[in-house]
Design a protein around this motif. Structure first.
Motif, PDB file in Angstrom:
ATOM      1  N   PHE A  38       0.852  -1.198   0.000  1.00  0.00           N
ATOM      2  CA  PHE A  38       0.000   0.000   0.000  1.00  0.00           C
ATOM      3  C   PHE A  38       0.882   1.240   0.000  1.00  0.00           C
ATOM      4  O   PHE A  38       0.689   2.166  -0.790  1.00  0.00           O
ATOM      5  N   CYS A  39       1.861   1.254   0.882  1.00  0.00           N
ATOM      6  CA  CYS A  39       2.805   2.366   0.955  1.00  0.00           C
ATOM      7  C   CYS A  39       3.983   1.918   1.814  1.00  0.00           C
ATOM      8  O   CYS A  39       3.798   1.638   3.007  1.00  0.00           O
ATOM      9  N   ARG A  66       6.202   3.571   3.209  1.00  0.00           N
ATOM     10  CA  ARG A  66       6.361   4.421   4.403  1.00  0.00           C
ATOM     11  C   ARG A  66       5.366   4.024   5.502  1.00  0.00           C
ATOM     12  O   ARG A  66       5.698   4.029   6.677  1.00  0.00           O
ATOM     13  N   GLN A  67       4.143   3.693   5.105  1.00  0.00           N
ATOM     14  CA  GLN A  67       3.176   3.258   6.125  1.00  0.00           C
ATOM     15  C   GLN A  67       3.711   2.026   6.848  1.00  0.00           C
ATOM     16  O   GLN A  67       3.659   1.937   8.070  1.00  0.00           O
ATOM     17  N   LEU A 118       6.530   3.080   9.231  1.00  0.00           N
ATOM     18  CA  LEU A 118       6.052   3.738  10.455  1.00  0.00           C
ATOM     19  C   LEU A 118       5.464   2.726  11.432  1.00  0.00           C
ATOM     20  O   LEU A 118       5.668   2.799  12.640  1.00  0.00           O
ATOM     21  N   ALA A 129       7.954  10.092   2.714  1.00  0.00           N
ATOM     22  CA  ALA A 129       6.555  10.065   2.270  1.00  0.00           C
ATOM     23  C   ALA A 129       6.455  10.571   0.844  1.00  0.00           C
ATOM     24  O   ALA A 129       7.206  11.435   0.426  1.00  0.00           O
ATOM     25  N   ILE A 130       5.544   9.992   0.120  1.00  0.00           N
ATOM     26  CA  ILE A 130       5.197  10.521  -1.198  1.00  0.00           C
ATOM     27  C   ILE A 130       3.699  10.782  -1.175  1.00  0.00           C
ATOM     28  O   ILE A 130       2.901   9.845  -1.090  1.00  0.00           O
ATOM     29  N   ARG A 178      -3.648   7.879  -2.336  1.00  0.00           N
ATOM     30  CA  ARG A 178      -3.828   6.814  -1.336  1.00  0.00           C
ATOM     31  C   ARG A 178      -3.755   7.374   0.088  1.00  0.00           C
ATOM     32  O   ARG A 178      -4.256   6.762   1.024  1.00  0.00           O
ATOM     33  N   CYS A 179      -3.114   8.545   0.260  1.00  0.00           N
ATOM     34  CA  CYS A 179      -2.977   9.116   1.606  1.00  0.00           C
ATOM     35  C   CYS A 179      -4.348   9.376   2.235  1.00  0.00           C
ATOM     36  O   CYS A 179      -4.485   9.345   3.460  1.00  0.00           O
ATOM     37  N   CYS A 226      -5.359   6.466   4.230  1.00  0.00           N
ATOM     38  CA  CYS A 226      -4.290   5.917   5.088  1.00  0.00           C
ATOM     39  C   CYS A 226      -4.603   6.188   6.551  1.00  0.00           C
ATOM     40  O   CYS A 226      -4.895   7.322   6.938  1.00  0.00           O
ATOM     41  N   LEU A 251      -2.573   6.354   8.862  1.00  0.00           N
ATOM     42  CA  LEU A 251      -1.474   7.092   9.498  1.00  0.00           C
ATOM     43  C   LEU A 251      -1.285   8.490   8.913  1.00  0.00           C
ATOM     44  O   LEU A 251      -0.219   9.074   9.058  1.00  0.00           O
ATOM     45  N   LEU A 252      -2.324   9.003   8.256  1.00  0.00           N
ATOM     46  CA  LEU A 252      -2.197  10.316   7.615  1.00  0.00           C
ATOM     47  C   LEU A 252      -1.729  11.379   8.609  1.00  0.00           C
ATOM     48  O   LEU A 252      -0.818  12.152   8.328  1.00  0.00           O
ATOM     49  N   CYS A 292       1.944  10.581   9.718  1.00  0.00           N
ATOM     50  CA  CYS A 292       2.943  10.609   8.639  1.00  0.00           C
ATOM     51  C   CYS A 292       3.257  12.023   8.184  1.00  0.00           C
ATOM     52  O   CYS A 292       4.401  12.376   7.948  1.00  0.00           O
ATOM     53  N   PRO A 303       2.410  13.629   5.232  1.00  0.00           N
ATOM     54  CA  PRO A 303       3.108  13.381   3.972  1.00  0.00           C
ATOM     55  C   PRO A 303       3.635  14.622   3.266  1.00  0.00           C
ATOM     56  O   PRO A 303       4.625  14.545   2.548  1.00  0.00           O
TER      57      PRO A 303
HETATM   58  S1  SF4 Z   1      -0.031   9.299   4.569  1.00  0.00           S
HETATM   59 FE1  SF4 Z   1       0.525   8.713   2.468  1.00  0.00          FE
HETATM   60  S2  SF4 Z   1       2.765   8.720   2.390  1.00  0.00           S
HETATM   61 FE2  SF4 Z   1       2.147   8.708   4.539  1.00  0.00          FE
HETATM   62  S3  SF4 Z   1       2.143   6.574   5.150  1.00  0.00           S
HETATM   63 FE3  SF4 Z   1       0.071   7.055   4.524  1.00  0.00          FE
HETATM   64  S4  SF4 Z   1      -0.053   6.575   2.347  1.00  0.00           S
HETATM   65 FE4  SF4 Z   1       2.115   6.632   2.906  1.00  0.00          FE
END
Ligand code: SF4
Length: 226
Positions: free
Chosen positions: A21-22, A24-25, A28, A189-190, A194-195, A198, A200-201, A204, A206
Motif C-alpha cells: 500500500f505504501c 512508508r506506512q 512507520l 513520504a510521497i 492513497r494518503c 491511510c 497514518l495520515l 505521517c 506526507p
Molecule cells: S499518509 Fe501517504 S505517504 Fe504517509 S504513510 Fe500514509 S499513504 Fe504513505
C-alpha cells in the motif's frame, strides 16, 4: 536466495499489505511502532476475528478446512497465520502431498484469505496469499499451484494462480522489507491519492516528506504525538 532468516528476524506476512500500500506506512508501523485505526483497519480486524475462531478445523464431505495455522518461511523471513487452508483429496498417489495427523490421507493444500472490500488493482492481496503458500511449501515440501481470496464486499472468492512472476515479486518484496527493516533508514513520504485512506495520515504528515521520519518532523516542530 540462499540466506535462512532466524526467528528473531522474521517479519509478518500481513505486513506485505502495508508495504505494498505504501512502504512508508509499513515503515512507520513496523520500525517506528506507530499505529492508528481508521474504519478500514477496524473492519478488516473484525473480519479476521470472525475467521480466527477457537475451532481450528472442520471436515465437510471431502474437504477439510484448517484455521489459524501458524506459518513460517525461513527463506523469505516471513511468518504469520493462515485465515484458512482447505485440504482437498490429492489426485496423485505418489509424490509430495500434505499430510495431517487428524485427517489421514494425502491432501492438496489450498490457502484461502479473507479480505474486506473488493479485488484491487495492485498485487498486495495476492502477494500475501502467495507468501502463505511459500511458507507451506517450505514447511511440508509440497507444491501449491493456487489459492483463493474471499472478498467481503463482492462475497465471491477469486482464484489466484501462484505464477513464477508472482513468486518472484513476493521474493523481491520480502527482500526489500528486510533491507529497510535492517537499515532503519526512514522511508520518505510521497503524497498521493492513497494518503486519503491511510490510517497514518496524521502521523505521517506526507506533505513534510523531506523529513522522512514522522517523529523527527514532530520533534523539529515541538509537536506531540497523540
Ligand atoms: S499518509 Fe501517504 S505517504 Fe504517509 S504513510 Fe500514509 S499513504 Fe504513505
Amino acid at each position: 536466495m540462499s540466506k535462512l532468516y532466524k526467528e528473531e528476524e522474521m517479519l509478518w506476512l500481513s505486513d506485505i499489505q502495508h508495504y505494498c500500500f505504501c512502504p512508508r506506512q509499513w515503515y512507520l508501523m513496523t520500525v517506528e511502532q506507530i499505529w492508528e485505526d481508521n474504519h478500514l483497519t477496524i473492519e478488516g480486524s473484525l473480519l479476521h476475528e470472525r475467521v480466527h475462531q477457537p475451532e481450528q478445523s472442520e471436515r465437510r464431505g471431502n474437504v477439510v478446512t484448517l484455521r489459524s495455522v501458524p506459518l513460517a518461511s525461513y527463506k523469505l523471513g516471513l511468518c504469520g497465520f493462515s485465515d484458512a487452508i482447505e485440504l482437498h483429496p490429492s489426485s496423485a498417489d505418489t509424490g509430495p502431498a500434505f499430510v495431517h495427523p487428524k485427517y489421514p490421507g494425502r491432501w492438496e493444500a489450498i490457502p484461502v484469505e479473507y479480505k474486506r472490500g473488493r479485488p484491487k488493482r495492485h498485487n498486495a492481496d495476492k502477494l500475501q496469499l502467495c507468501g502463505q503458500a511459500l511458507c507451506l511449501e517450505e514447511s511440508y515440501g509440497i507444491n501449491i499451484p493456487k489459492g483463493y481470496i474471499f472478498y467481503g464486499e463482492t462475497k465471491r472468492r477469486e482464484e489466484v494462480p501462484f505464477s513464477p512472476e508472482l513468486r518472484a515479486e513476493l521474493i523481491e518484496t520480502a527482500q526489500k522489507m528486510h533491507q529497510a527493516f535492517e537499515s532503519k533508514t526512514p522511508i520518505p513520504a510521497i503524497h498521493s491519492s492513497r494518503c486519503r485512506s491511510c490510517s497514518l495520515l496524521n502521523q505521517c504528515i506526507p506533505k513534510a516528506n523531506l523529513f522522512g521520519s514522522a517523529s523527527s518532523y514532530l520533534e523539529a516542530h515541538k509537536l506531540f504525538m497523540l
